[in-house]
Every structure is written in structure tokens, then in C-alpha cells.
Scaffold this motif. Structure first.
Motif, mmCIF file in Angstrom:
data_model
loop_
_atom_site.group_PDB
_atom_site.id
_atom_site.type_symbol
_atom_site.label_atom_id
_atom_site.label_comp_id
_atom_site.label_asym_id
_atom_site.label_seq_id
_atom_site.Cartn_x
_atom_site.Cartn_y
_atom_site.Cartn_z
ATOM 1 N N TRP A 48 0.824 -1.200 0.000
ATOM 2 C CA TRP A 48 0.000 0.000 0.000
ATOM 3 C C TRP A 48 0.862 1.255 0.000
ATOM 4 N N ARG A 72 0.739 4.220 -2.674
ATOM 5 C CA ARG A 72 0.221 5.508 -2.192
ATOM 6 C C ARG A 72 1.263 6.617 -2.252
ATOM 7 N N ARG A 109 -2.579 9.164 -4.970
ATOM 8 C CA ARG A 109 -3.090 9.803 -3.758
ATOM 9 C C ARG A 109 -4.443 9.256 -3.329
ATOM 10 N N GLY A 110 -5.192 8.658 -4.247
ATOM 11 C CA GLY A 110 -6.526 8.204 -3.908
ATOM 12 C C GLY A 110 -6.584 6.842 -3.237
ATOM 13 N N ARG A 111 -5.437 6.205 -3.031
ATOM 14 C CA ARG A 111 -5.404 4.881 -2.440
ATOM 15 C C ARG A 111 -5.786 4.936 -0.968
ATOM 16 N N THR A 112 -6.932 4.377 -0.622
ATOM 17 C CA THR A 112 -7.401 4.371 0.764
ATOM 18 C C THR A 112 -6.741 3.242 1.541
ATOM 19 N N PHE A 113 -6.362 3.520 2.764
ATOM 20 C CA PHE A 113 -5.698 2.513 3.591
ATOM 21 C C PHE A 113 -6.713 1.496 4.100
ATOM 22 N N ASP A 114 -6.375 0.223 4.000
ATOM 23 C CA ASP A 114 -7.236 -0.873 4.449
ATOM 24 C C ASP A 114 -7.019 -1.094 5.945
ATOM 25 N N LEU A 115 -7.729 -0.340 6.757
ATOM 26 C CA LEU A 115 -7.527 -0.393 8.199
ATOM 27 C C LEU A 115 -7.937 -1.751 8.773
ATOM 28 N N ARG A 119 -14.791 -1.562 -1.015
ATOM 29 C CA ARG A 119 -14.529 -0.124 -0.997
ATOM 30 C C ARG A 119 -13.049 0.216 -1.045
ATOM 31 N N VAL A 120 -12.205 -0.657 -0.534
ATOM 32 C CA VAL A 120 -10.766 -0.402 -0.537
ATOM 33 C C VAL A 120 -10.043 -1.616 -1.085
#
Length: 509
Positions: free
Chosen positions: A105, A109, A230-236, A290-291
Motif C-alpha cells: 500500500w 500511495r 493519492r486516492g489509495r485508501t488505507f485498508d484499516l 470499498r478499498v
């Protein structure tokens, strides 16, 4: 001997090397990398990229074995118990494996080059702080920082190299990733022993500083620039499942050192908890929409990547196990010192170097199945003299066997890694690299731990040198038997030359 200490002295954490044809001085003539460098580069540029990446990676690989050699010395220096001192290695190991899942990631990112530079910087700062540490708790804390940097280096290195090489030269890129993992268990004890005998324990960490500085000096001008997305959302959710899961499994494996081995609570409890978390992550990764998951588990469904991962995992019972056993054999049965053992293991490294040098010429035209199967057979042939060896004599035969072993180890590791990453597109490489690195960091120690338990059970009643020799001989035969598994799996590898394993459509692999 406690299993934890034994594992850390011998387990190869992995894999990186290439001897660049261009001198380091020529790197100053290269213009700074630009965003257009993200794709394949020229052969000369690829050599320079490989050289810089090796500078960074070799320090993290050598650091493990260099430091482990000095654990007894640190135990005396700080006046602490052996169990407390071993956290110098345990903290590094757990931080190392825990950060791997985040590497894919982060490379997407932020950009692979920025992550690599940040990882080397963290490792450099951690090395400096470790060298200046005045107490064991401080040393352990700074080893965590070192491990966090080191854990990022290998997967991001794979990402940069495979992108720069392109599919046509994927085999050449894998050569650049193959050698240090084989040489680190050999060179580490020699360097660590020399430092303890001639200098001071602080230099176990200071030795990393000039290499890291050189890597950081050349990286901005040589490594390809990628801006990241920049749009890569972190998979919490994935992070909360995968990272502690991998760390728990690694810790459980490292604790299987008592009489009960894996049956001890301190081993099976974290193993069970880690396995449950990993299963939870797999379910999450297959259903999340979603991610993008931290590790793309779907790549394991591809024949090439999945089979390569399985071979890598089961290789821990044979390929990596033999690298664990040989140093112990020389020290406990033959009575060699740590430094002498490192010198005796040099033929193994020479064998691997020979294979990797020659492979550039012939691998592209040979069916990968025959290369891997041949490597396993050579490994098995190299094991037999040790299974039949005595407490003295036969040195020439053992050295020759190690040379054959080295060729076999190279012939197994290089094609398997080439096959795995040839099936990934550039966009898939960061998360695929993280996935493969997790398999390596779990599979190799697990296989070695099983062999260590076999040896430990046989050594429990070995009251005489002859009995100890018999215990080692029997364990070598176990390793030989386990090698039959990757030998069988090798024949399921796709029928294509190693350097041309990538199909036109990776989704159809």
C-alpha cells in the motif's frame, strides 16, 4: 541450545544481490530519475538500479546474522539473562514481519522510491541509535525501529526492480534479488565474529552506517521516480487482521524451543491466534469492495504465483533447513569456531554465485520445471555426505558437497521467484511483493523450526559424541525426505523457459 537462538543464527530472511558491471563512481553521471522512468529501463540503467538496491538490502539481510552471533556477548555486557537478551533479535524479527503487509500500500500511495528511501533512512537511524544504546531496553527499542525499516526494504526492492526490468528481463531482475539471502547466513557470522574479537559490540550496528549512506546518496539519482496514487485508501480492517496475524505466527514459531516444542502454550497460543487472524484477513480480502486489501490474496489463485508460493513455503523444510543445519553441524560435531564455520561455508556461496552468473546465459532456453527439479536433486545430493559424515575427516568431500548445494539452492530459488513475479502486472507488483514476502518470512522459519524440533528431540538423549553425530545424521535424512515435496511440485510448473514465464494476459495464468 535454545531453539530461538539457533533459528536466528541460521534462517535466511531472504534474498537480494547483483554484481553491477558499472562502477559506483559512474552513478554520478546518471541524470536524475523522472516520472517517465516508471516502466522498463535500459540494460545499463537496470544494472545501476540493481547496484543501489543491493546496497540497501544487503545491510538488512546481514544485520540479522551479524547481531545474533553476538547475543552471548551482549548477555555478558549488559548483565542480563539469556531470555532478556534474546529480545534483541525477537524485537527486530517481529517488527520486520509486521511491517511487510503495509509495504504494498505504501509503495502505491507514496511511491516505491520514496518508501525505499524512507525505509533505508529508518534502518540507518535505528542502526545509529542501537550503536549508542547504553542499556538493553534501549537497544531492544531501537532494534524495533531497525526492523520496521528492514521489513519494508525487500518487498519494495522487488517492486522497483521488476518494474524497471519489464517482463522480458524478469529473470535478470530476479538474479539481482537472489544472492544476498544465500550469502547472509555465511558472511554474517564471519563479520560479526570479527567485530566482536577486534572492535566493540557497538560496531555491529555502526557497520551499517556507511553502506546506508551510500545507498541514500545514489538513490535519488538512480532509482526510478513514481509519484504514487493519492486516492489509495488505507485498508484499516485488513491491517488490524494481517499485521498482528503475521507477527503472532512469527512469534509462535520462534518460541517452539522447549521440550514440548509446538505443543508449548507460548508457541501454540500465538500460532493459533495468528492463524485465526490470517483466516479472517483472507475472508476480508475476498469480500471487501470499498478499498483494495493490503495483500491481494487473489494472486495466489494463479497457477504460477500460487505454485511458486507453495514451493517457497515447503522449501523451508529442505532448502532453508539445510542452511540452518550446516553451521550447527560444524560447530557442535566438528568443534569449529564461529569464524571458521563461516569460512567453511564459503563453497556453498560460491556455488550459488556460479549458478546465478551462468543462469543469465542459459535459463531463457530451458524449461523451468527441469531447472527447479535439477536444483532440488543437487540439493539432495549435497545433503547425503553430511548424513554419512563422521566427527572428523572427509573435509574435501564435505566442501565439494557444499558447492553442489550452493548450485542447487540457486537453481531452486531463482526460477521460482522469476515465475511468481512474471505473472504480475506493474500495478499488481507492490501488493504481490508483499504477499510473497509474507510467505517467505513465515514459510522459511516454520520449516526450519520443524527441523530444529526434530534435531532437538534427537539430541535430548545424545550423551556421547557418537550419539550427537547420529542425531545430526538422522536429521539430515529428514531434510532429504522433505526435499521430495518441492521435487514433486516442480513438475507442475508451467512448461515455459524461466525467463519467459509471463503470459500475455496475467489473468489467464
Amino acid at each position: 541450545m535454545p531453539l530461538l537462538r539457533v533459528l536466528r543464527k541460521s534462517t535466511p530472511l531472504g534474498v537480494l544481490n547483483y554484481t553491477a558491471r558499472c562502477s559506483v563512481a559512474r552513478m554520478n553521471t546518471i541524470s536524475p530519475a523522472t516520472s517517465a522512468d516508471l516502466g522498463p529501463v535500459s540494460a545499463r540503467r537496470l544494472n545501476l538500479i540493481s547496484a543501489v538496491l543491493v546496497l540497501g538490502a544487503i545491510t538488512s539481510l546481514l544485520d540479522t546474522t551479524i547481531v545474533n552471533i553476538a547475543l552471548d556477548h551482549l548477555h555478558t555486557t549488559f548483565g542480563t539473562t539469556v531470555a532478556q537478551t534474546q529480545w534483541v533479535s525477537t524485537a527486530y524479527l517481529l517488527a520486520y514481519v509486521a511491517v511487510i503487509p503495509v509495504s504494498g500500500w505504501a509503495a502505491e500511495r507514496i511511491g516505491a522510491r520514496r518508501v525505499w528511501i524512507a525505509a533505508i533512512s529508518a534502518f540507518l537511524v535505528g542502526s545509529l541509535l542501537c550503536g549508542f544504546a547504553g542499556t538493553l531496553p534501549l537497544l531492544v527499542a531501537f532494534r524495533v525501529l531497525q526492523g520496521l525499516g528492514a521489513g519494508m526494504i525487500l518487498p519494495v526492492t522487488i517492486t522497483i526492480l521488476t518494474r524497471a526490468a519489464g517482463r522480458e528481463r524478469i529473470g535478470q531482475a530476479m538474479i539481482a534479488i537472489a544472492l544476498p539471502g544465500q550469502l547472509a547466513p555465511i558472511l554474517g557470522p564471519v563479520i560479526g565474529g570479527a567485530i566482536i574479537e577486534s572492535l566493540d559490540w557497538h560496531w555491529l550496528f555502526f557497520v551499517n552506517v556507511p553502506i546506508c549512506i551510500a545507498a541514500l546518496a545514489f538513490a535519488p539519482r538512480v532509482l526510478p521516480r513514481d509519484a504514487g496514487q493519492r486516492g489509495r485508501t488505507f485498508d484499516l480492517v485488513g491491517f488490524l487482521l494481517l499485521t498482528p496475524g503475521v507477527a503472532a505466527v512469527a512469534y509462535g514459531i520462534s518460541q517452539a524451543g522447549g521440550p514440548d516444542a509446538f505443543g508449548a502454550p507460548e508457541s501454540w497460543v500465538p500460532l493459533a491466534a495468528g492463524a485465526a487472524l490470517l483466516v479472517g484477513f483472507i475472508a476480508h480480502a475476498l469480500t471487501v469492495k470499498r478499498v483494495a486489501p493490503l495483500v491481494d490474496v487473489r494472486v495466489f489463485a494463479r497457477r504460477s504465483f500460487g505454485l511458486s508460493s507453495v514451493i517457497t513455503f515447503v522449501g523451508g523444510f529442505s532448502v532453508y533447513a539445510i542452511m540452518f543445519l550446516l553451521p550447527l553441524f560444524y560447530q557442535q560435531i566438528r568443534g569449529e569456531s564461529v569464524a571458521a564455520t563461516g569460512l567453511l561455508l564459503i563453497p556453498q556461496g560460491l556455488g550459488t554465485i556460479l549458478f546465478l552468473v551462468l543462469s543469465r546465459r542459459f535459463l531463457a532456453n530451458i524449461d523451468g520445471r527441469f531447472v527447479v527439479a535439477g536444483g532440488v536433486v543437487l540439493t539432495m545430493l549435497g545433503i547425503v555426505p553430511f548424513a554419512l559424515a563422521g566427527t572428523s575427516g572427509g573435509e574435501v568431500l564435505l566442501l565439494a558437497a557444499q558447492f553442489v548445494l550452493g548450485i542447487g539452492l540457486g537453481a531452486v530459488s531463482l526460477p521460482v521467484m522469476t515465475l511468481a513475479f512474471a505473472s504480475l502486472s506493474p500495478d499488481e507488483t507492490p501488493r504481490g511483493s508483499a504477499a510473497f514476502s509474507v510467505v517467505q518470512r513465515v514459510g522459511a522459519p516454520f520449516g526450519v523450526a520443524v527441523i530444529a524440533v526434530v534435531l532437538q528431540s534427537r539430541m535430548a538423549d545424545a550423551a556421547t559424541p557418537a550419539a550427537a553425530l547420529a542425531a545430526f545424521g538422522g536429521t539430515f535424512w529428514w531434510v532429504l525426505a522433505f526435499a521430495a515435496v518441492p521435487l514433486v511440485l516442480a513438475w507442475f510448473i508451467p512448461k515455459k523457459p524461466v525467463a519467459e514465464a509471463a503470459p500475455a494476459d496475467p489473468a489467464r495464468v
